[in-house]
Write an enzyme that holds these catalytic residues in place. Structure first.
Site, mmCIF file in Angstrom:
data_model
loop_
_atom_site.group_PDB
_atom_site.id
_atom_site.type_symbol
_atom_site.label_atom_id
_atom_site.label_comp_id
_atom_site.label_asym_id
_atom_site.label_seq_id
_atom_site.Cartn_x
_atom_site.Cartn_y
_atom_site.Cartn_z
ATOM 1 N N LYS A 83 0.041 1.432 -8.940
ATOM 2 C CA LYS A 83 0.232 0.238 -8.106
ATOM 3 C C LYS A 83 -1.097 -0.518 -8.033
ATOM 4 O O LYS A 83 -2.134 0.076 -7.689
ATOM 5 C CB LYS A 83 0.652 0.695 -6.710
ATOM 6 C CG LYS A 83 1.458 -0.301 -5.922
ATOM 7 C CD LYS A 83 1.934 0.404 -4.654
ATOM 8 C CE LYS A 83 2.735 -0.478 -3.766
ATOM 9 N NZ LYS A 83 3.009 0.167 -2.488
HETATM 10 C C1 E4P Z 1 5.421 -1.575 -0.553
HETATM 11 O O1 E4P Z 1 5.221 -0.974 -1.582
HETATM 12 C C2 E4P Z 1 4.620 -1.389 0.666
HETATM 13 O O2 E4P Z 1 4.167 -0.066 0.698
HETATM 14 C C3 E4P Z 1 5.391 -1.608 1.932
HETATM 15 O O3 E4P Z 1 6.716 -1.976 1.702
HETATM 16 C C4 E4P Z 1 4.680 -2.393 2.973
HETATM 17 O O4 E4P Z 1 5.505 -2.498 4.095
HETATM 18 P P1 E4P Z 1 4.963 -2.904 5.537
HETATM 19 O O5 E4P Z 1 4.768 -4.391 5.565
HETATM 20 O O6 E4P Z 1 6.049 -2.467 6.473
HETATM 21 O O7 E4P Z 1 3.658 -2.163 5.734
#
Ligand code: E4P
Length: 216
Positions: A83
């Site tokens: 990522k």
């Molecule tokens: C996606 O890969 C992120 O880890 C995640 O969806 C972020 O979500 P949040 O805005 O609830 O922290």
């Protein structure tokens, strides 16, 4: 639509994986911190629970650093998906890694133009953040809609991984629009099964069945 769970909590991942409905896992530095676990150890454990992609995020902000960290992360298991943040260095890293056959999830996407760049960089997944978009006065669903339109216009193979999902309506809208994947916290995924009429129906059927005096 594929379902990924957005967590680094092993028990939640095991519970959802056991349903057979889980297609992958996403983590980020905040979720790793919340788990209190060692990053490499917990990622390895998660990769052993699910067959699908497990997103592990680089910490470095420069291309060379991202490549060095990706090298460590991709050795963990075959289903690790690297990522990277949606920056020039992240896109450069995405291009280099995907050209080499590694799966890459480009994260922190807040505009359709950013998603276009990620597709051009060969991303396996683009992660538009719906909830955080909504929090800032924009419509997260418009973002998903725009990306779907653009990717379909050019037949990009990058999968839309709808992220930062907060509730069932987000999931429903993503499915309507045609997001390829959604990633949500365990509680949101478990909550999708709930309906008051389902509970009431079961209660009624059980009461009537008891009246028959039969057993199976
Ligand atoms: C996606 O890969 C992120 O880890 C995640 O969806 C972020 O979500 P949040 O805005 O609830 O922290």
């Amino acid at each position: 639509m594929k379902f990924f769970v957005d967590t680094a909590e092993i028990n939640d991942i095991k519970e959802l994986a056991a349903t057979g409905l889980l297609d992958g896992v996403t983590t980020n530095p905040s979720l790793i911190a919340k788990s209190g676990r060692d990053f490499l150890e917990v990622t390895k454990e998660i990769c052993g629970i699910v067959d699908g992609p497990v997103s592990a995020e680089v910490i470095a902000l420069d291309h060379e650093g991202m490549m060095r960290e990706a090298e460590i992360l991709r050795k963990i298991a075959d289903n690790v998906c690297i990522k990277v943040p949606l920056t020039i260095d992240g896109l450069k890293t995405c291009k280099a890694l995907t050209s080499d056959g590694t799966k890459v999830n480009v994260t922190l996407c807040f505009s359709a133009n950013q998603a276009l760049l990620a597709a051009k960089a060969g991303a396996s997944f683009i992660s538009p953040f719906i909830g955080r978009h909504d929090d800032n006065g924009f419509d997260g669903m418009d973002l998903i809609r725009d990306i779907r339109l653009i990717y379909d216009n050019y037949a990009y193979e990058t999968e839309i991984l709808a992220a930062s999902i907060r509730h069932g309506v987000h999931v429903l809208e993503c499915a309507r629009i045609g997001a390829d994947v959604m990633t949500a916290p365990p509680a949101v995924i478990k909550g999708l099964v709930k309906h008051v009429l389902t509970d009431k129906g079961i209660e009624g059927f059980m009461a009537d069945w008891a009246k028959t005096g039969q057993s199976l």
